[in-house]
Write a protein that holds these residues in place. Structure first.
Motif, short mmCIF file in Angstrom:
data_model
loop_
_atom_site.label_atom_id
_atom_site.label_comp_id
_atom_site.label_asym_id
_atom_site.label_seq_id
_atom_site.Cartn_x
_atom_site.Cartn_y
_atom_site.Cartn_z
N TYR A 47 0.90 -1.25 0.07
CA TYR A 47 0.17 0.07 0.06
C TYR A 47 0.97 1.14 -0.14
CZ TYR A 47 -3.75 -3.44 1.55
OH TYR A 47 -4.62 -4.24 1.42
N THR A 48 0.44 2.32 -0.48
CA THR A 48 1.22 3.55 -0.80
C THR A 48 0.30 4.56 -0.30
OG1 THR A 48 2.49 2.38 -2.77
CG2 THR A 48 2.46 5.09 -2.40
N ALA A 49 0.90 5.56 0.61
CA ALA A 49 0.30 6.62 0.97
C ALA A 49 0.98 7.87 0.67
CB ALA A 49 0.20 6.56 2.47
N THR A 50 0.48 8.87 0.33
CA THR A 50 1.30 10.22 -0.30
C THR A 50 0.90 11.66 0.43
OG1 THR A 50 1.56 9.20 -2.39
CG2 THR A 50 1.82 11.59 -2.16
N SER A 51 1.77 12.25 1.01
CA SER A 51 1.62 13.37 1.61
C SER A 51 1.99 14.38 0.50
CB SER A 51 2.19 13.80 2.99
OG SER A 51 3.36 13.49 3.11
N TYR A 52 1.66 15.97 0.68
CA TYR A 52 2.25 16.92 -0.05
C TYR A 52 2.72 18.39 0.79
CZ TYR A 52 -0.06 14.12 -3.85
OH TYR A 52 -0.43 13.29 -4.39
N VAL A 53 3.58 18.79 0.44
CA VAL A 53 4.15 20.09 1.05
C VAL A 53 4.57 20.86 -0.17
CG1 VAL A 53 5.09 18.98 3.03
CG2 VAL A 53 6.40 19.11 1.34
N ILE A 54 4.05 22.14 0.07
CA ILE A 54 4.25 23.35 -0.84
C ILE A 54 5.19 24.52 -0.34
CG2 ILE A 54 2.20 24.44 0.10
CD1 ILE A 54 1.67 25.21 -2.75
N HIS A 99 14.23 2.60 1.99
CA HIS A 99 13.73 1.70 1.22
C HIS A 99 12.36 2.05 0.84
CE1 HIS A 99 17.14 -0.93 0.75
NE2 HIS A 99 17.43 -1.01 2.02
N SER A 100 11.52 2.60 1.65
CA SER A 100 10.04 2.84 1.45
C SER A 100 9.57 4.12 0.99
CB SER A 100 9.32 2.47 2.76
OG SER A 100 9.75 1.20 3.18
N VAL A 101 10.27 5.04 1.31
CA VAL A 101 10.09 6.44 0.94
C VAL A 101 10.54 6.94 -0.47
CG1 VAL A 101 9.82 8.88 1.50
CG2 VAL A 101 9.61 7.13 3.42
N ARG A 102 9.68 7.58 -1.14
CA ARG A 102 9.99 8.25 -2.51
C ARG A 102 9.61 9.80 -2.70
NH1 ARG A 102 12.80 4.72 -1.84
NH2 ARG A 102 13.46 2.79 -3.29
N ARG A 121 -0.99 -0.53 6.00
CA ARG A 121 -1.58 0.83 5.36
C ARG A 121 -1.16 1.88 6.43
NH1 ARG A 121 -7.65 -0.85 3.46
NH2 ARG A 121 -7.29 -3.04 2.77
N ASP A 122 -1.56 1.56 7.73
CA ASP A 122 -1.14 2.60 8.89
C ASP A 122 0.36 2.91 8.99
OD1 ASP A 122 -0.53 0.19 9.74
OD2 ASP A 122 -1.03 0.42 11.73
N LEU A 123 1.12 2.14 8.42
CA LEU A 123 2.89 2.56 8.52
C LEU A 123 2.95 3.12 7.33
CD1 LEU A 123 5.24 2.07 9.91
CD2 LEU A 123 5.58 -0.31 8.71
N ALA A 124 2.35 2.96 6.25
CA ALA A 124 2.56 3.71 5.02
C ALA A 124 2.12 5.31 5.17
CB ALA A 124 1.69 3.18 3.93
N VAL A 125 1.02 5.41 5.98
CA VAL A 125 0.68 6.66 6.37
C VAL A 125 1.56 7.47 7.16
CG1 VAL A 125 -1.30 7.88 7.43
CG2 VAL A 125 -1.89 6.15 5.87
N ASP A 126 2.18 6.57 8.24
CA ASP A 126 2.88 7.37 9.36
C ASP A 126 4.27 7.69 8.86
OD1 ASP A 126 0.95 6.78 11.27
OD2 ASP A 126 1.71 4.91 12.19
N MET A 127 4.74 6.83 7.85
CA MET A 127 6.00 7.28 7.18
C MET A 127 5.86 8.45 6.51
SD MET A 127 7.97 3.52 6.50
CE MET A 127 6.71 2.62 5.42
N VAL A 151 5.15 24.43 3.60
CA VAL A 151 3.71 24.43 4.40
C VAL A 151 3.14 22.95 3.95
CG1 VAL A 151 1.56 25.25 4.79
CG2 VAL A 151 3.73 26.89 4.54
N GLN A 152 2.72 22.45 4.98
CA GLN A 152 2.02 20.99 4.57
C GLN A 152 0.82 21.22 3.84
OE1 GLN A 152 0.82 18.37 7.83
NE2 GLN A 152 1.88 16.82 6.56
N PHE A 153 0.65 20.81 2.66
CA PHE A 153 -0.47 21.10 1.77
C PHE A 153 -1.67 20.07 2.03
CE2 PHE A 153 -2.83 20.56 -2.23
CZ PHE A 153 -3.12 21.90 -2.43
N SER A 154 -1.17 18.76 2.14
CA SER A 154 -2.18 17.80 2.35
C SER A 154 -1.62 16.80 3.12
CB SER A 154 -2.73 17.12 1.28
OG SER A 154 -3.38 16.09 1.18
N ARG A 155 -2.04 16.15 4.17
CA ARG A 155 -1.49 14.95 5.10
C ARG A 155 -1.96 13.44 4.33
NH1 ARG A 155 -0.10 15.23 10.05
NH2 ARG A 155 -0.89 13.19 10.62
N ALA A 156 -1.25 12.77 4.41
CA ALA A 156 -1.44 11.28 3.79
C ALA A 156 -2.85 10.79 4.61
CB ALA A 156 -0.18 10.42 3.96
#
Length: 218
Positions: A47-54, A99-102, A121-127, A151-156
């Protein structure tokens, strides 16, 4: 006695060479499908979770500067200085984060996407959120010199579907690969004289008499 293994190997190759071509192709295709299906069943889904910063320009700065620093922060997000802080919030070692973050950036927008992949899933979000948090803190420490802040634009959020290939896909890939390799093996195997196709009859040249008859008929 030393020639016995060689003779047995030669006999095995001869028996394999006597098998019909379709049976070798079918066996290879079936084996590839079984291996692909087994891989899909035994491998846990990812599972892949993505957060965004601007990047936001501060005073005495402009959008071009923010865009340039967004590219730089995207490369720095996976460096040891950032991951060393992120491991505290993610609860995993730095090696796991490496190994897990891109990260990914856009040439048109000053935004950095931080993606984390895990079988949980929860670990992907936390990382993903941990790396984004560590990255914004590092950017805040250098804001006076860069004139840019993150600035954090969107949390995972927790993903609902896996991003890894399904069992159906791995089975189809294995079947295709098995059929392709079997076909290549059939093309590459040596052919015995008895296995050659029927010879194509050579073109015959008419003799002088036949040629004269043809001219006489014109």
């Amino acid at each position: 006695m030393s020639d016995t293994p060689t003779r047995q190997r030669r006999l095995s190759l001869e028996r394999a060479g006597r098998l019909p071509s379709w049976s070798v192709l079918a066996a290879g295709t079936l084996l590839g499908g079984l291996l692909g299906g087994a891989y899909g069943l035994l491998t846990p889904p990812k599972y892949t979770a993505t957060s965004y910063v601007i990047a936001v320009p501060a005073e005495n700065s402009g959008p071009e500067s923010a865009l340039g620093f967004a590219q730089a922060y995207g490369r720095a997000a996976t460096q040891l200085a950032v991951l060393g802080d992120a491991q505290v919030w993610a609860g995993v070692p730095v090696r796991t984060l490496q190994h897990s973050v891109r990260t990914a950036t856009s040439p048109d927008a000053p935004m950095v996407a931080v993606s984390a992949t895990s079988s949980r899933r929860d670990l992907a979000v936390d990382m993903a959120n941990a790396v984004s948090r560590a990255l914004t803190r590092h950017a805040e420490d250098t804001r006076d010199s860069t004139r840019v802040r993150l600035v954090q634009f969107s949390r995972a959020v927790k993903p609902t579907e896996p991003t890894s290939a399904s069992t159906t896909v791995t089975t189809l890939v294995g079947t295709s690969a098995g059929g392709l390799l079997s076909g290549l093996a059939l093309l590459a195997r040596p052919r015995r004289p008895g296995q050659d196709d029927e010879p194509v009859p050579a073109a015959s040249v008419p003799g002088p008499a036949a040629a004269a008859d043809v001219r006489g008929q014109r």
